[in-house]
Motif scaffolding. Structure first.
Motif, PDB file in Angstrom:
ATOM      1  N   ARG A  86      76.136  64.669  79.991  1.00 32.47           N
ATOM      2  CA  ARG A  86      76.104  63.202  79.952  1.00 32.47           C
ATOM      3  C   ARG A  86      74.743  62.656  79.503  1.00 32.47           C
ATOM      4  NH1 ARG A  86      79.987  62.594  85.346  1.00 32.47           N
ATOM      5  NH2 ARG A  86      81.930  62.676  84.165  1.00 32.47           N
ATOM      6  N   ILE A  87      73.726  63.519  79.570  1.00 27.22           N
ATOM      7  CA  ILE A  87      72.407  63.109  79.058  1.00 27.22           C
ATOM      8  C   ILE A  87      72.057  64.084  77.942  1.00 27.22           C
ATOM      9  CG2 ILE A  87      69.959  62.798  79.576  1.00 27.22           C
ATOM     10  CD1 ILE A  87      70.675  62.372  82.494  1.00 27.22           C
ATOM     11  N   ASP A  88      71.884  63.605  76.725  1.00 25.93           N
ATOM     12  CA  ASP A  88      71.543  64.560  75.671  1.00 25.93           C
ATOM     13  C   ASP A  88      70.029  64.742  75.604  1.00 25.93           C
ATOM     14  OD1 ASP A  88      70.391  62.722  73.941  1.00 25.93           O
ATOM     15  OD2 ASP A  88      72.264  62.378  72.852  1.00 25.93           O
ATOM     16  N   PRO A  89      69.579  65.804  74.895  1.00 27.96           N
ATOM     17  CA  PRO A  89      68.148  66.147  74.931  1.00 27.96           C
ATOM     18  C   PRO A  89      67.231  65.003  74.492  1.00 27.96           C
ATOM     19  CG  PRO A  89      69.407  67.901  73.889  1.00 27.96           C
ATOM     20  CD  PRO A  89      70.356  66.769  74.094  1.00 27.96           C
ATOM     21  N   SER A  90      67.741  64.090  73.675  1.00 25.74           N
ATOM     22  CA  SER A  90      66.892  62.975  73.244  1.00 25.74           C
ATOM     23  C   SER A  90      66.793  61.899  74.317  1.00 25.74           C
ATOM     24  CB  SER A  90      67.468  62.361  71.977  1.00 25.74           C
ATOM     25  OG  SER A  90      68.629  61.627  72.307  1.00 25.74           O
ATOM     26  N   GLY A  91      67.562  62.078  75.414  1.00 27.39           N
ATOM     27  CA  GLY A  91      67.497  61.100  76.503  1.00 27.39           C
ATOM     28  C   GLY A  91      68.521  59.998  76.364  1.00 27.39           C
ATOM     29  N   ASP A 141      60.273  52.619  77.883  1.00 23.18           N
ATOM     30  CA  ASP A 141      59.611  53.734  78.558  1.00 23.18           C
ATOM     31  C   ASP A 141      60.072  53.938  79.994  1.00 23.18           C
ATOM     32  OD1 ASP A 141      58.306  54.044  76.238  1.00 23.18           O
ATOM     33  OD2 ASP A 141      56.371  53.232  76.930  1.00 23.18           O
ATOM     34  N   GLU A 142      60.240  52.814  80.722  1.00 24.68           N
ATOM     35  CA  GLU A 142      60.620  52.967  82.129  1.00 24.68           C
ATOM     36  C   GLU A 142      61.966  53.683  82.238  1.00 24.68           C
ATOM     37  OE1 GLU A 142      61.298  49.376  84.502  1.00 24.68           O
ATOM     38  OE2 GLU A 142      62.095  50.627  86.128  1.00 24.68           O
ATOM     39  N   ILE A 143      62.911  53.232  81.397  1.00 16.91           N
ATOM     40  CA  ILE A 143      64.252  53.810  81.466  1.00 16.91           C
ATOM     41  C   ILE A 143      64.230  55.270  80.998  1.00 16.91           C
ATOM     42  CG2 ILE A 143      66.597  53.595  80.542  1.00 16.91           C
ATOM     43  CD1 ILE A 143      65.907  51.376  82.520  1.00 16.91           C
ATOM     44  N   GLN A 144      63.482  55.534  79.948  1.00 18.49           N
ATOM     45  CA  GLN A 144      63.378  56.923  79.471  1.00 18.49           C
ATOM     46  C   GLN A 144      62.799  57.826  80.561  1.00 18.49           C
ATOM     47  OE1 GLN A 144      64.555  58.373  76.897  1.00 18.49           O
ATOM     48  NE2 GLN A 144      65.241  56.577  75.759  1.00 18.49           N
ATOM     49  N   ALA A 145      61.805  57.311  81.281  1.00 20.24           N
ATOM     50  CA  ALA A 145      61.189  58.103  82.348  1.00 20.24           C
ATOM     51  C   ALA A 145      62.188  58.355  83.478  1.00 20.24           C
ATOM     52  CB  ALA A 145      59.949  57.387  82.885  1.00 20.24           C
ATOM     53  N   VAL A 146      62.987  57.337  83.786  1.00 20.54           N
ATOM     54  CA  VAL A 146      63.976  57.502  84.856  1.00 20.54           C
ATOM     55  C   VAL A 146      65.007  58.554  84.459  1.00 20.54           C
ATOM     56  CG1 VAL A 146      65.893  56.378  86.047  1.00 20.54           C
ATOM     57  CG2 VAL A 146      63.710  55.195  85.829  1.00 20.54           C
ATOM     58  N   ILE A 147      65.428  58.505  83.193  1.00 19.47           N
ATOM     59  CA  ILE A 147      66.429  59.468  82.732  1.00 19.47           C
ATOM     60  C   ILE A 147      65.886  60.892  82.844  1.00 19.47           C
ATOM     61  CG2 ILE A 147      67.678  60.273  80.671  1.00 19.47           C
ATOM     62  CD1 ILE A 147      68.107  57.315  79.979  1.00 19.47           C
ATOM     63  N   LYS A 148      64.630  61.042  82.521  1.00 20.03           N
ATOM     64  CA  LYS A 148      64.001  62.356  82.641  1.00 20.03           C
ATOM     65  C   LYS A 148      63.994  62.811  84.110  1.00 20.03           C
ATOM     66  CE  LYS A 148      60.417  64.197  79.729  1.00 20.03           C
ATOM     67  NZ  LYS A 148      59.199  63.763  79.031  1.00 20.03           N
ATOM     68  N   ASP A 149      63.588  61.917  84.986  1.00 24.98           N
ATOM     69  CA  ASP A 149      63.550  62.262  86.407  1.00 24.98           C
ATOM     70  C   ASP A 149      64.945  62.548  86.943  1.00 24.98           C
ATOM     71  OD1 ASP A 149      60.758  62.127  86.947  1.00 24.98           O
ATOM     72  OD2 ASP A 149      60.881  59.945  86.798  1.00 24.98           O
ATOM     73  N   LEU A 150      65.919  61.771  86.471  1.00 23.98           N
ATOM     74  CA  LEU A 150      67.297  61.990  86.923  1.00 23.98           C
ATOM     75  C   LEU A 150      67.779  63.371  86.482  1.00 23.98           C
ATOM     76  CD1 LEU A 150      69.791  60.748  88.306  1.00 23.98           C
ATOM     77  CD2 LEU A 150      70.437  59.746  86.098  1.00 23.98           C
ATOM     78  N   SER A 151      67.409  63.766  85.276  1.00 23.54           N
ATOM     79  CA  SER A 151      67.902  65.056  84.803  1.00 23.54           C
ATOM     80  C   SER A 151      67.263  66.226  85.553  1.00 23.54           C
ATOM     81  CB  SER A 151      67.722  65.184  83.284  1.00 23.54           C
ATOM     82  OG  SER A 151      66.373  65.046  82.979  1.00 23.54           O
TER      83      SER A 151
END
Ligand code: F6R
Length: 369
Positions: A27-32, A185-195
């Motif tokens: 559900r999350i691809d490598p590009s975020g 950036d905030e959302i991208q960072a959250v997606i990273k943390d979620l993954s």
């Protein structure tokens, strides 16, 4: 089938890292960016939404309460959360631009089903977040996002709850992506943390022995209170619900800011009070306030059991028992903060000689209103 665990509940608690990872898988691809193909509500429809309404019961309702913080903060769409059993009786304001999210592990909860039927009658789109393939709630919804917790056998919900949180975060982030709100950036960072969050859940599980030992010493208590703020408030409610249903103890969750408006009168000498502390890095005011709440209750005799991030030193002087959780972004903290509360309730129930997997008077799915 318990794989060597004494209870299904313990097995299911241990399965949480996998349940969380499976729910994120693909559900999350490598590009975020997020792919929720199965959603079946078009991006055009999602862009039209002017309100989100979440309906659910029990533990799933607590997931909804947490989702509200994430949805409103990330998407800026107003979000209401309502107990499914109350929803249709108050003539809720719904329309074609409302998105109703029905959260249910079993997919068979009658209260939630009746709420979603009501929403569809009003012309709203309904998205089910569900753990059971082909069950009634997803069948009657416009769209479904499945949680991949696997079968949950213990009556008390654990791994389903964590995956419901993950699914709610995915929906919130997907709404951001589709609508372009705050995408950055905030959302991208959250997606990273979620993954990465399933690894953090794994780390919490490795440190649960002291929580078990503590729980056993409290088996003779009558009351346990739970306090939290922000997303820690629904976590406190969930901790209290687990303790009620499993240990048959009087357990109540409060928003810590409400203490002085009444509940502080309950505090007695040596009464256990569990406090879920928000991260000191974000919303530092909130953190300071909860630290003074802990001081206040301790001054009145409470035995404080503090759940706080690694590195949070401010709580140390006031914690009779300190349970550490990994550093996570504020909105994701419930995923890690809930785990010790599940272990706590399970162990206390066992210490009191209760049937952990089959608490009295409860059924796994509630198919009557
Ligand atoms: C608590 C618990 C219940 C359920 C509630 C909703 O541990 O299991 O509160 O969360 O009955 O059930 P579902 O999610 O199946 O709709």
């Amino acid at each position: 089938e318990k794989d060597g665990y004494d209870y299904f509940m313990l097995k299911e608690i241990a399965e949480q890292p996998k349940a969380v990872a499976d729910t994120l898988l693909g559900r999350i691809d490598p590009s975020g960016s997020l792919t929720l193909d199965e959603l079946r509500i078009t991006p055009a429809d999602l862009r039209q939404i002017d309100k989100v309404v979440i309906v659910a019961c029990g533990t799933a309702f607590h997931a909804g309460l947490i989702a509200k913080y994430a949805i409103e903060h990330w998407t800026r769409i107003p979000c209401e959360v309502e107990l499914a059993s109350e929803f249709r009786y108050r003539d809720p304001i719904l329309g074609g631009r409302s998105l109703v999210i029905a959260i249910s592990q079993s997919g068979e909860t009658m209260d939630t089903l009746m709420a979603l039927r009501h929403a569809r009658e009003q012309g709203s789109k309904v998205l089910a977040i569900c753990n059971t393939n082909g069950s009634t709630i997803p069948r009657e919804s416009d769209a479904v996002l499945y949680t991949h917790a696997g079968p949950e056998v213990a009556v008390a919900s654990t791994k389903a709850f964590l995956t419901q949180l993950v699914a709610c975060y995915l929906v919130a982030l997907y709404l951001c992506q589709v609508r372009g709100t705050k995408w950055g950036d905030e959302i991208q960072a959250v997606i990273k943390d979620l993954s990465r969050i399933s690894d953090e859940v794994e780390r919490v599980l490795e440190t649960m022995e002291p929580v078990r030992a503590l729980a056993r010493t409290l088996a003779g208590k009558d009351t346990v209170l739970f306090l939290g703020r922000h997303v820690g408030y629904p976590v406190a409610l969930e901790g209290a619900l687990k303790l009620k249903e499993l240990a048959y103890m009087h357990a109540e969750g409060f928003a810590a800011g409400e203490l002085k408006h009444g509940p502080i009168a309950l505090i007695e000498e040596d009464m256990p009070v569990v406090v879920v502390v928000p991260s000191p890095s974000n919303r530092s005011l909130l953190h300071d306030k909860i630290v003074s709440n802990i001081q206040e209750i301790r001054a009145r005799g409470a035995r404080t059991i503090v759940i706080a991030e690694e590195g949070d030193e401010a709580v140390v002087p006031y914690a009779d028992h300190l349970i550490r959780i990994p550093v996570t972004p504020t909105l994701l903290q419930p995923v890690v903060a809930t785990v010790p509360l599940q272990v706590f309730a399970c162990e206390l129930a066992a210490a009191r000689g209760n049937e952990v997997d089959q608490p009295r008077n409860l059924a796994k799915s509630v198919t009557v209103e």
